[in-house]
Design an enzyme around this catalytic site. Sequence first.
Site, PDB file in Angstrom:
ATOM      1  N   ASP A 146       0.958  -1.110   0.066  1.00  0.00           N
ATOM      2  CA  ASP A 146      -0.049  -0.078   0.118  1.00  0.00           C
ATOM      3  C   ASP A 146       0.618   1.203   0.181  1.00  0.00           C
ATOM      4  OD1 ASP A 146      -2.435  -1.148   0.000  1.00  0.00           O
ATOM      5  OD2 ASP A 146      -2.779  -1.197   2.121  1.00  0.00           O
TER       6      ASP A 146
ATOM      7  N   LYS B 294      -3.656   3.327  -2.728  1.00  0.00           N
ATOM      8  CA  LYS B 294      -4.851   4.096  -2.903  1.00  0.00           C
ATOM      9  C   LYS B 294      -4.641   5.502  -2.411  1.00  0.00           C
ATOM     10  CE  LYS B 294      -8.218   0.217  -2.582  1.00  0.00           C
ATOM     11  NZ  LYS B 294      -7.204  -0.703  -2.314  1.00  0.00           N
TER      12      LYS B 294
ATOM     13  N   GLY C 220      -0.557  -0.512   5.664  1.00  0.00           N
ATOM     14  CA  GLY C 220      -0.511   0.452   6.817  1.00  0.00           C
ATOM     15  C   GLY C 220      -1.425   0.159   7.797  1.00  0.00           C
ATOM     16  N   GLY C 221      -1.177   0.304   9.167  1.00  0.00           N
ATOM     17  CA  GLY C 221      -2.223   0.015  10.132  1.00  0.00           C
ATOM     18  C   GLY C 221      -2.202  -1.420  10.270  1.00  0.00           C
TER      19      GLY C 221
ATOM     20  N   GLY D 273       0.645  11.235  11.161  1.00  0.00           N
ATOM     21  CA  GLY D 273       1.087  10.691  12.524  1.00  0.00           C
ATOM     22  C   GLY D 273       2.548   9.798  12.434  1.00  0.00           C
TER      23      GLY D 273
END
Length: 410
Positions: free
Chosen positions: A195, A217, A248-249, A357
């Site tokens: 990603d 995206k 991510g995450g 962040g």
Amino acid sequence: MTTMLGISLAGRDVLMVGGGSVTARRLQRFLDDGAVVRIVAPAVCDDVRALVSNHGLAWAARPARAADVDGAWLVHTATGDARTDAAIAAACERARVFCVNASDGAHGSARLTAETRSGDVLVGVMSDAGVDPRRAGRLRDAIAALLREGRLPLRRRRTTTAGRVVLVGGGPGPVDLMTVRGRRLLSEADVVVADRLGPTDVLGELDPDVEIIDVGKRPGCHPVPQEDINRLLVEHARAGKRVVRLKGGDPFVYGRGGEEVAACLAAGVPVDVVPGLTSVVSVPQAAGIPVTHRGSAASVHVVNGQAPPTPATLAAIADPAVTTVVLMGVAGLPRLVETALGAGAPADRPVAIVENGHTARQRTTRTTLGRAVADAAAAAVANPAVIVIGEVARADLLLPHPQLIGDAAL
């Protein structure tokens, strides 16, 4: 000279002479290898006794005899008496049976290495001159740390197993916030489907011939539809590749990880998931905002900011004891604020918008629900950003966080 060999003991007879603490430490290792272990010792310690009982091991409660080595593939002698151990080692030599002599490892015909494992890779350390277990153990531990961090070349060069897919949650971006397991599996990958967000810097550590497919995206731009991403994962795995889907995450928090797992399972492709540090918690934390805080917020409501607000979301924003965390919500902020205020949410409800962040570009805009749209426009707030609505977003809730230096406070 000593030659190191990898020997399978699964289903093979291993004789352990002696029942003390050394036997206890090494007995479990042989059992983990699937060996058929028998013990000869007049007495055994409590740890050995427990293993004998739990695994139904054969124990001859008497001194060892030379004939005991017959039929063994490997003998381990640790009686605590050097003469007895030497006699057992000599009997093994006559019977052409390898022997680990714990009294003096340099005088046995075999030695145990200090071992560490990473997936299906087993690394053993031993000295070629003399016996120094502490030295070997420290070196083993250093290698183990590098293996855990994915900093050693773990990637297969021969295709010996079927392909598989692993969804790896990369966290909010910094490489050192990835999980140890995620980094190790990434270092083993043949193909990485990545990603835009997440720890993209780690991709530079991979071998040059690892195929990296960018499916990231961007707002209003989805160059690779989800159905095509699913197809890529399945096709590469079916070609025998180890595929890592780097996100991510966390893969299961608005990451469409569930859809990708379902697609792999439907195609008969083995798939696993490694959790990641979700931005729901980690990005507010980077700005010094706890999503729960005693006396301020007892629960958390997570929202996809691209979707119209639901009654549950409106109720959460109106409730002073709930923190509402909005992901992907910059474009939808005007609609969310208008609907929430129209449903009775107070205009002075604190709001914090944390952009980028855990990066050098991190910025926090603090405002209220009534001023959020105007203040976000004035600050030119842009994705990626996490919006926090609730009492925990008050600027005076906690002492200033080290990462808040330079943040904008409106």
